[in-house]
Enzyme design. Structure first.
Site, mmCIF file in Angstrom:
data_model
loop_
_atom_site.group_PDB
_atom_site.id
_atom_site.type_symbol
_atom_site.label_atom_id
_atom_site.label_comp_id
_atom_site.label_asym_id
_atom_site.label_seq_id
_atom_site.Cartn_x
_atom_site.Cartn_y
_atom_site.Cartn_z
ATOM 1 C CE1 TYR A 1 2.805 -9.215 -11.854
ATOM 2 C CE2 TYR A 1 1.966 -9.375 -14.098
ATOM 3 C CZ TYR A 1 1.909 -8.821 -12.838
ATOM 4 O OH TYR A 1 0.963 -7.865 -12.561
ATOM 5 N N GLY B 1 0.771 -1.236 0.000
ATOM 6 C CA GLY B 1 0.000 0.000 0.000
ATOM 7 C C GLY B 1 0.800 1.282 0.000
#
Length: 256
Positions: free
Chosen positions: A163, A21
């Protein structure tokens, strides 16, 4: 895009935890939840942007966000951070698994160590952070888990096979956890962003030609920003989506 105008009253004073975050999409999510009146904690490993975010939001929201430093690849650290967040917030009813590492890499040069590092950041920690959070969600009589995937794995992108493997795995994990936790009133959904142009993306991967090419394939002919993911995430966290679970919400401007 401007500030989110929709107000989800049920998010006021609720405990929300966002991973990754401190910057980019994660920082936009932290700010979005804080502006709804939620009590927000976020986990990140980068001190400077995380502290800057806390400073910027302090005094502008009812509950300044709580920054917790942890390396999510380390399961013990991740679990300790989740427990600390729940304790300091007073309860936890929303988990947003946003943290990830979209490093580019060549299939032919991927080593076992690289595979383990990438999947630890992009998939392993999503499982174990969720596992650590579930007990707190149960104590809150239910809640919402929102996992961030990516449209990359659906577009045959060749430059990030590890990924994309992890991001595909997140969809499977979302479906499985939704089935497991639904009887306990815990909803589990995923968000699948398209090309979100952040400072990091522009610095490392994107240029004007790549952005223009992606926009040409979008129904919406504009750059997508981190703020475009705030509304969808608030919706999936709130009672507005009370009957929605095991779903993936695509936010890509109309590519897929």
């Amino acid at each position: 895009m401007g500030k989110i105008s929709t107000y989800h009253r049920d998010l006021v004073d609720r405990g929300v935890l966002v991973t990754g975050g401190g910057s980019g999409i994660g920082a936009a999510l932290v700010e979005g939840f804080a502006e709804q009146g939620a009590k927000v904690a976020f986990i990140d490993v980068a001190d400077e942007p995380s502290q800057q975010l806390v400073t910027r939001l302090s005094g502008t929201v009812a509950h300044p966000p709580l920054y917790l430093k942890a390396d999510l690849r380390q399961v013990a650290q991740a679990k300790a951070a989740v427990d600390e967040a729940a304790t300091r917030l007073g309860q936890l009813s929303v988990l947003v698994n946003n943290a990830g590492w979209d490093d580019r890499h060549d299939f032919n040069t991927v080593t076992e160590d690289y595979w383990d590092r990438s999947t630890a950041i992009n998939l392993k920690q999503v499982f174990f952070v969720s596992q650590a959070a579930v007990g707190h969600l149960r104590a809150s009589s239910g809640g919402s888990i929102i996992n961030f995937s990516s449209i990359a794995f659906m577009r045959n992108m060749s430059e990030m096979p590890v990924y994309t493997t992890a991001k595909a795995g997140i969809i499977g994990l979302t479906k499985s956890l939704a089935g497991k936790l639904g009887p306990e009133n815990i909803r589990v959904n995923a968000i699948m962003p398209g090309m979100i142009v952040t400072e990091r993306q522009e610095r490392l991967w994107l240029n004007k030609d790549k952005i223009a090419a992606m926009q040409a394939g979008q129904c919406l002919k504009r750059v997508l920003a981190a703020e475009d993911l705030v509304g969808p995430c608030l919706f999936l966290a709130s009672h507005a989506s009370a009957a929605i679970t095991a779903q993936t919400l695509v936010v890509d401007g109309g590519v897929l």
